[in-house]
Design a protein around this motif. Structure first.
Motif, PDB file in Angstrom:
ATOM      1  N   PRO A   1     -75.888  70.535  27.480  1.00 16.90           N
ATOM      2  CA  PRO A   1     -75.367  71.259  26.318  1.00 16.90           C
ATOM      3  C   PRO A   1     -74.409  70.410  25.490  1.00 16.90           C
ATOM      4  CG  PRO A   1     -74.147  71.893  28.264  1.00 16.90           C
ATOM      5  CD  PRO A   1     -75.216  70.935  28.728  1.00 16.90           C
ATOM      6  N   ASP A   2     -74.177  70.855  24.269  1.00 13.47           N
ATOM      7  CA  ASP A   2     -73.164  70.273  23.393  1.00 13.47           C
ATOM      8  C   ASP A   2     -72.092  71.352  23.231  1.00 13.47           C
ATOM      9  OD1 ASP A   2     -71.565  69.411  21.294  1.00 13.47           O
ATOM     10  OD2 ASP A   2     -73.221  68.549  20.172  1.00 13.47           O
ATOM     11  N   GLU A   3     -71.050  71.283  24.070  1.00 16.07           N
ATOM     12  CA  GLU A   3     -70.074  72.358  24.122  1.00 16.07           C
ATOM     13  C   GLU A   3     -69.257  72.467  22.840  1.00 16.07           C
ATOM     14  OE1 GLU A   3     -67.975  73.107  27.780  1.00 16.07           O
ATOM     15  OE2 GLU A   3     -69.253  71.677  28.849  1.00 16.07           O
ATOM     16  N   VAL A   4     -69.038  71.348  22.161  1.00 19.04           N
ATOM     17  CA  VAL A   4     -68.299  71.401  20.896  1.00 19.04           C
ATOM     18  C   VAL A   4     -69.127  72.115  19.833  1.00 19.04           C
ATOM     19  CG1 VAL A   4     -67.245  70.055  19.047  1.00 19.04           C
ATOM     20  CG2 VAL A   4     -66.965  69.333  21.419  1.00 19.04           C
ATOM     21  N   ARG A   5     -70.420  71.810  19.783  1.00 19.18           N
ATOM     22  CA  ARG A   5     -71.267  72.508  18.808  1.00 19.18           C
ATOM     23  C   ARG A   5     -71.335  73.997  19.119  1.00 19.18           C
ATOM     24  NH1 ARG A   5     -77.670  71.725  16.968  1.00 19.18           N
ATOM     25  NH2 ARG A   5     -77.496  73.207  15.248  1.00 19.18           N
ATOM     26  N   ASP A   6     -71.456  74.339  20.394  1.00 18.34           N
ATOM     27  CA  ASP A   6     -71.451  75.753  20.777  1.00 18.34           C
ATOM     28  C   ASP A   6     -70.207  76.455  20.245  1.00 18.34           C
ATOM     29  OD1 ASP A   6     -73.797  75.420  22.181  1.00 18.34           O
ATOM     30  OD2 ASP A   6     -72.903  75.667  24.170  1.00 18.34           O
ATOM     31  N   GLU A   7     -69.039  75.867  20.507  1.00 20.35           N
ATOM     32  CA  GLU A   7     -67.786  76.499  20.095  1.00 20.35           C
ATOM     33  C   GLU A   7     -67.686  76.579  18.583  1.00 20.35           C
ATOM     34  OE1 GLU A   7     -62.936  76.136  20.793  1.00 20.35           O
ATOM     35  OE2 GLU A   7     -64.292  74.666  21.709  1.00 20.35           O
ATOM     36  N   PHE A   8     -68.057  75.494  17.906  1.00 21.38           N
ATOM     37  CA  PHE A   8     -68.036  75.465  16.441  1.00 21.38           C
ATOM     38  C   PHE A   8     -68.906  76.565  15.857  1.00 21.38           C
ATOM     39  CE2 PHE A   8     -70.157  73.174  12.690  1.00 21.38           C
ATOM     40  CZ  PHE A   8     -69.241  73.644  11.760  1.00 21.38           C
ATOM     41  N   GLU A   9     -70.147  76.676  16.337  1.00 23.08           N
ATOM     42  CA  GLU A   9     -71.064  77.657  15.760  1.00 23.08           C
ATOM     43  C   GLU A   9     -70.658  79.091  16.098  1.00 23.08           C
ATOM     44  OE1 GLU A   9     -75.115  75.049  15.162  1.00 23.08           O
ATOM     45  OE2 GLU A   9     -74.967  76.290  16.954  1.00 23.08           O
ATOM     46  N   LEU A  10     -70.137  79.309  17.283  1.00 24.64           N
ATOM     47  CA  LEU A  10     -69.689  80.662  17.630  1.00 24.64           C
ATOM     48  C   LEU A  10     -68.497  81.093  16.767  1.00 24.64           C
ATOM     49  CD1 LEU A  10     -70.086  80.621  21.523  1.00 24.64           C
ATOM     50  CD2 LEU A  10     -71.404  82.002  19.889  1.00 24.64           C
ATOM     51  N   LEU A  11     -67.600  80.171  16.473  1.00 32.98           N
ATOM     52  CA  LEU A  11     -66.485  80.489  15.573  1.00 32.98           C
ATOM     53  C   LEU A  11     -66.982  80.710  14.147  1.00 32.98           C
ATOM     54  CD1 LEU A  11     -63.763  78.014  16.889  1.00 32.98           C
ATOM     55  CD2 LEU A  11     -63.647  80.512  16.949  1.00 32.98           C
ATOM     56  N   LEU A  12     -67.906  79.872  13.700  1.00 35.19           N
ATOM     57  CA  LEU A  12     -68.513  80.074  12.380  1.00 35.19           C
ATOM     58  C   LEU A  12     -69.135  81.459  12.279  1.00 35.19           C
ATOM     59  CD1 LEU A  12     -70.468  76.811  11.447  1.00 35.19           C
ATOM     60  CD2 LEU A  12     -68.713  77.909  10.047  1.00 35.19           C
ATOM     61  N   LEU A  13     -69.899  81.824  13.302  1.00 33.77           N
ATOM     62  CA  LEU A  13     -70.584  83.113  13.283  1.00 33.77           C
ATOM     63  C   LEU A  13     -69.596  84.272  13.323  1.00 33.77           C
ATOM     64  CD1 LEU A  13     -73.598  82.295  15.618  1.00 33.77           C
ATOM     65  CD2 LEU A  13     -73.702  82.817  13.177  1.00 33.77           C
ATOM     66  N   LYS A  14     -68.572  84.149  14.127  1.00 36.62           N
ATOM     67  CA  LYS A  14     -67.552  85.199  14.192  1.00 36.62           C
ATOM     68  C   LYS A  14     -67.013  85.511  12.795  1.00 36.62           C
ATOM     69  CE  LYS A  14     -62.719  85.779  15.555  1.00 36.62           C
ATOM     70  NZ  LYS A  14     -61.539  85.108  16.166  1.00 36.62           N
ATOM     71  N   HIS A  15     -66.625  84.472  12.065  1.00 34.33           N
ATOM     72  CA  HIS A  15     -66.025  84.682  10.744  1.00 34.33           C
ATOM     73  C   HIS A  15     -67.079  85.008   9.686  1.00 34.33           C
ATOM     74  CE1 HIS A  15     -61.887  83.739  11.823  1.00 34.33           C
ATOM     75  NE2 HIS A  15     -62.365  82.780  12.600  1.00 34.33           N
ATOM     76  N   ALA A  16     -68.283  84.455   9.826  1.00 27.75           N
ATOM     77  CA  ALA A  16     -69.357  84.798   8.885  1.00 27.75           C
ATOM     78  C   ALA A  16     -69.743  86.265   9.024  1.00 27.75           C
ATOM     79  CB  ALA A  16     -70.567  83.901   9.123  1.00 27.75           C
ATOM     80  N   PHE A  17     -69.819  86.764  10.265  1.00 34.88           N
ATOM     81  CA  PHE A  17     -70.131  88.176  10.487  1.00 34.88           C
ATOM     82  C   PHE A  17     -69.050  89.062   9.869  1.00 34.88           C
ATOM     83  CE2 PHE A  17     -72.513  87.262  14.755  1.00 34.88           C
ATOM     84  CZ  PHE A  17     -73.570  86.725  14.048  1.00 34.88           C
ATOM     85  N   GLU A  18     -67.784  88.686  10.044  1.00 39.30           N
ATOM     86  CA  GLU A  18     -66.690  89.479   9.484  1.00 39.30           C
ATOM     87  C   GLU A  18     -66.771  89.552   7.961  1.00 39.30           C
ATOM     88  OE1 GLU A  18     -63.183  87.604  10.961  1.00 39.30           O
ATOM     89  OE2 GLU A  18     -63.363  88.477  12.985  1.00 39.30           O
ATOM     90  N   ARG A  19     -67.269  88.477   7.340  1.00 38.37           N
ATOM     91  CA  ARG A  19     -67.378  88.416   5.882  1.00 38.37           C
ATOM     92  C   ARG A  19     -68.688  89.016   5.370  1.00 38.37           C
ATOM     93  NH1 ARG A  19     -64.635  83.202   3.756  1.00 38.37           N
ATOM     94  NH2 ARG A  19     -63.064  82.765   5.339  1.00 38.37           N
ATOM     95  N   ARG A  20     -69.566  89.423   6.278  1.00 37.58           N
ATOM     96  CA  ARG A  20     -70.910  89.915   5.911  1.00 37.58           C
ATOM     97  C   ARG A  20     -71.676  88.829   5.142  1.00 37.58           C
ATOM     98  NH1 ARG A  20     -72.128  94.430   8.696  1.00 37.58           N
ATOM     99  NH2 ARG A  20     -73.518  95.193   7.033  1.00 37.58           N
ATOM    100  N   MET A  21     -71.496  87.608   5.547  1.00 36.15           N
ATOM    101  CA  MET A  21     -72.158  86.474   4.898  1.00 36.15           C
ATOM    102  C   MET A  21     -73.605  86.372   5.374  1.00 36.15           C
ATOM    103  SD  MET A  21     -71.091  82.416   5.026  1.00 36.15           S
ATOM    104  CE  MET A  21     -69.822  82.597   3.756  1.00 36.15           C
ATOM    105  N   PRO A  22     -74.545  86.027   4.488  1.00 36.32           N
ATOM    106  CA  PRO A  22     -75.924  85.787   4.925  1.00 36.32           C
ATOM    107  C   PRO A  22     -76.005  84.623   5.914  1.00 36.32           C
ATOM    108  CG  PRO A  22     -75.826  86.060   2.543  1.00 36.32           C
ATOM    109  CD  PRO A  22     -74.410  85.951   3.017  1.00 36.32           C
ATOM    110  N   VAL A  23     -76.724  84.837   7.021  1.00 39.83           N
ATOM    111  CA  VAL A  23     -76.875  83.821   8.063  1.00 39.83           C
ATOM    112  C   VAL A  23     -78.344  83.771   8.482  1.00 39.83           C
ATOM    113  CG1 VAL A  23     -76.204  83.060  10.368  1.00 39.83           C
ATOM    114  CG2 VAL A  23     -74.541  84.273   8.929  1.00 39.83           C
ATOM    115  N   PHE A  24     -78.888  82.557   8.550  1.00 40.26           N
ATOM    116  CA  PHE A  24     -80.268  82.334   8.986  1.00 40.26           C
ATOM    117  C   PHE A  24     -80.227  81.321  10.123  1.00 40.26           C
ATOM    118  CE2 PHE A  24     -84.566  80.301   7.589  1.00 40.26           C
ATOM    119  CZ  PHE A  24     -85.238  80.945   8.603  1.00 40.26           C
ATOM    120  N   GLY A  25     -80.820  81.655  11.263  1.00 40.39           N
ATOM    121  CA  GLY A  25     -80.863  80.751  12.401  1.00 40.39           C
ATOM    122  C   GLY A  25     -82.277  80.314  12.710  1.00 40.39           C
TER     123      GLY A  25
END
Length: 229
Positions: free
Chosen positions: A83-107
């Protein structure tokens, strides 16, 4: 002149060479769709993450390596990749704040897995050893724009509304996949052998993802291209 949406993209990282990496078909497809893609630098500083999100209109999580099983409450199996633990943490934090903002997200591929984990889902660490499915069924070799199986989208679901079809031939390049979706994830598409290939957030149609790689064949498939438009 109409303002073009800016889409932030996360991608893999080469630790040996200290390089951020991204296949150009992601950015080329977004450009063709009318967006301005930017590669987001990895950081786990929440102030920096919020500042990045202030400057973009949407988020695309690109493919890459395996998600650390501890992120979804499991011990690591031998078949799980590094795994890439830094990428995991980065993306989970991004998603946390993107979800709060109701931002469009495509995975896409790993990206759909990260969205699912952020919404409380679990993953199969290796579908061949855990489900008995031959590796070749979901992990093709070059050329990556060839279709190797069919994904069936839920009738009337978000992915059918986006693509205009319920039956989509797709490529496949993964050995992990979503296991238990949970209450916050809607299953939008599966393969004939039962692998979850498309999801959306149960409370937000602006958040969705696919297990296959539409950027690889969006240059000839309108169905794939619509996922970006």
């Amino acid at each position: 002149m109409e303002k073009r949406p800016v889409i932030g993209i996360t991608g893999p990282y080469n630790h040996e060479k200290q390089q951020m990496l991204l296949g150009e078909r992601y950015s080329n497809t977004l450009l063709r769709a009318g967006a301005l893609p930017v590669l987001l630098p990895r950081t786990t500083d929440e102030a920096d993450i919020c500042a990045l999100l202030d400057r973009i209109d949407g988020l695309l999580l690109a493919g890459g390596g395996d998600v650390l099983p501890a992120r979804f409450g499991e011990e690591t199996l031998p078949q799980c990749g590094k795994p890439d633990e830094v990428r995991d943490e980065f993306e989970l934090l991004l998603l946390k704040h993107a979800f709060e903002r109701r931002m469009p997200v495509f995975g896409i591929c790993r990206g759909v897995q990260m969205i699912a984990v952020a919404l409380g889902a679990t993953l199969f660490q290796d579908i061949e050893s855990q489900l008995g499915l031959p590796r070749v069924n979901h992990y093709q070799e070059i050329p990556y724009d060839d279709a190797v199986h069919v994904v069936r989208f839920k009738e009337g679901g978000l992915l059918e509304r986006i693509t205009g079809t319920t039956v989509m031939p797709t490529n496949s390049m993964h050995h992990q996949s979503i296991k238990e979706a949970g209450d916050r994830v809607r299953i939008e598409g599966i393969t004939m052998d039962g692998i979850i290939e498309a999801i959306s957030a149960a409370d937000n149609d602006a958040v969705f993802g696919v297990q296959f790689h539409p950027e690889q064949f969006a240059h000839y498939s309108d169905f794939a291209y619509r996922l970006f438009t």
